[in-house]
Scaffold this active site. Structure first.
Site, PDB file in Angstrom:
ATOM      1  N   THR A 123       0.822  -1.212   0.000  1.00 36.74           N
ATOM      2  CA  THR A 123       0.000   0.000   0.000  1.00 36.74           C
ATOM      3  C   THR A 123       0.859   1.266   0.000  1.00 36.74           C
ATOM      4  OG1 THR A 123      -1.451   1.285   1.463  1.00 36.74           O
ATOM      5  CG2 THR A 123      -0.100  -0.333   2.525  1.00 36.74           C
ATOM      6  N   ASP A 124       0.281   2.353  -0.488  1.00 35.95           N
ATOM      7  CA  ASP A 124       0.990   3.646  -0.427  1.00 35.95           C
ATOM      8  C   ASP A 124       1.053   4.180   1.009  1.00 35.95           C
ATOM      9  OD1 ASP A 124      -1.697   4.295  -0.138  1.00 35.95           O
ATOM     10  OD2 ASP A 124      -1.706   5.881  -1.655  1.00 35.95           O
ATOM     11  N   GLU A 125       0.274   3.556   1.912  1.00 37.44           N
ATOM     12  CA  GLU A 125       0.241   4.066   3.292  1.00 37.44           C
ATOM     13  C   GLU A 125       1.574   3.886   4.009  1.00 37.44           C
ATOM     14  OE1 GLU A 125      -3.402   3.276   5.433  1.00 37.44           O
ATOM     15  OE2 GLU A 125      -4.501   3.020   3.568  1.00 37.44           O
ATOM     16  N   TYR A 150      -1.522  -0.506  11.073  1.00 35.84           N
ATOM     17  CA  TYR A 150      -1.686  -1.177   9.770  1.00 35.84           C
ATOM     18  C   TYR A 150      -0.511  -0.874   8.850  1.00 35.84           C
ATOM     19  CZ  TYR A 150      -3.168  -1.690   4.893  1.00 35.84           C
ATOM     20  OH  TYR A 150      -3.195  -1.990   3.547  1.00 35.84           O
ATOM     21  N   LYS A 154       2.531  -3.244   7.264  1.00 32.32           N
ATOM     22  CA  LYS A 154       2.718  -3.398   5.807  1.00 32.32           C
ATOM     23  C   LYS A 154       4.138  -2.952   5.430  1.00 32.32           C
ATOM     24  CE  LYS A 154       0.245  -4.627   3.017  1.00 32.32           C
ATOM     25  NZ  LYS A 154      -0.081  -5.989   2.528  1.00 32.32           N
TER      26      LYS A 154
END
Ligand code: NAD
Ligand code: TYD
Length: 339
Positions: A123-125, A150, A154
């Site tokens: 993810t870009d998060e 989260y 990741k």
């Protein structure tokens, strides 16, 4: 070729499997999923009887099981994860278990089995947050700065995947994409929550001032990016996959949904902000465009229309979810706001 797909009963994984079985009839898929609250075999009805599809219910951190099913596998496509930021704030442990220990287990077994490709969906998060009203974007060189349990897990999983490439020559690729939306997304995330609450004429919670921005990616466009990476991606590389619409606030996104559904904006209810709510995500996806020729095919409005129609036509799917475990989660998350 035999593919091991993890988390294939979830939102994006099920789109991938349905697409792959239809478009790559010579391949076989084993789907390993432990069916958490977010997984549903209903999402896979169209492939369930296909001779080249097999489902195994199990955990990606169960080493003996993973050892057994990795036999003969050429490609691992790793979707399985705990994925909801708000749940990670309530309880980070399942995120550590699945996203870190689970990814480690898959990597360790993949290393032993000398698989041809380990593709990790991320993810870009992991890059943290961008300021509003600036035009900078995330790219493949952006430093990691995760800010929720989260995104931290990741990020850790991305680092592990890269470590297995540099240390053990495991043939990996990674994609970091922006917020997906589309049919069959669990209704805890903003877009499906807004659509299903609107269908029920219930209030739609918007965190904080509603000005946070996400870079929305229609799920089918994400699948086409993964397909290109599997077919043409360079071993060891990371590709950022960005969306259709950047620069759109959460509030404007929900207003757009309500207008497409013919519903009143009175349904919007501002609620307390999520702790550490990342302000803005925006992806520069020029690398995958230039190197692999990827481009999203849907514009934001068309993607939203397809999604809204799907939730209209599949009430049974989301009503069943919303009357189960979801009710407790929702009360815990939004009870103080009177929702
Ligand atoms: P999802 O929550 O809809 O589905 C996750 C699936 O993984 C479920 O079927 C669940 O049962 C399974 N799973 C979870 N833990 C497992 C475990 N320990 N063992 C076996 N199966 C397990 O998630 P999604 O939205 O489809 O996301 C898939 C991947 O894409 C994730 O890795 C996520 O981080 C990434 N991603 C998602 C988005 C998004 O907007 N949804 C954006 C960027 C990246
Ligand atoms: P979400 O869909 O949970 O995705 P992510 O946190 O992975 O980006 O949330 C998207 C944005 O919408 C985020 O800024 C939080 C906000 N949000 C709301 O305003 N209301 C909601 O009910 C939810 C679930 C999210």
């Amino acid at each position: 070729m035999k593919l091991l797909v993890t988390g294939g009963a979830g939102f994006i994984g099920s789109h991938f499997i349905n697409y792959w079985i239809k478009n790559h009839p010579d391949d076989n898929i084993v789907n390993l999923d432990n069916l958490t609250y977010a997984g549903s075999l209903v999402n896979l009805q169209q492939v369930i009887d296909s001779p080249n599809y097999e489902f195994v219910k199990g955990d990606i951190s169960d080493m003996p099981l993973v050892e057994k099913i990795m036999n003969g596998v050429g490609i691992v496509v790793h979707f399985a994860a705990e994925t909801h930021v708000d749940r990670s704030i309530m309880d980070p442990w399942p995120f550590i278990q699945s996203n870190l220990v689970g990814t480690y287990t898959l990597l360790e077994v993949a290393k032993k089995h000398k698989i041809q490709r380990f593709h990790h969906i991320s993810t870009d998060e992991v890059f943290g947050t961008l300021e509003l009203d600036k035009d900078h974007k995330f790219n493949e060189e952006t430093k990691y700065n995760p800010r929720s349990p989260y995104s931290a897990t990741k990020a850790g999983s991305d680092h592990l995947v890269r470590a297995y490439f540099y240390t053990y020559n495991l043939p990996i690729t990674i994609s970091n994409c922006s917020n997906n939306f589309g049919p069959a997304m669990y209704p805890e995330k903003l877009i499906p929550l807004a659509i299903t609450n609107a269908l029920e004429d219930k209030k739609i919670p918007i965190h904080g001032d509603g000005k946070n921005e996400r870079d929305w990616l229609f799920v089918e466009d994400h699948i086409s990016a993964i397909e290109l990476i599997l077919e043409k991606g360079k071993i060891g590389e990371t590709y950022l996959v960005g969306g259709l619409k950047s620069g759109m606030s959460n509030l404007d996104t929900v207003k757009k949904i309500l207008s497409l559904m013919g519903k009143d904006e009175d349904l919007i209810q501002m609620v307390a902000d999520r702790p550490g709510n990342d302000r803005r995500y925006d992806i520069d996806w020029s690398k995958i465009r230039k190197e692999l020729g990827w481009e999203p095919k849907h514009n934001f409005e068309d993607g939203l229309k397809i999604t809204i129609d799907w939730y209209r036509e599949n009430e049974e799917w989301w009503r069943k979810i919303k009357s189960g475990e979801f009710k407790d989660y929702y009360a815990k998350q939004f009870g103080n706001d009177g929702l």
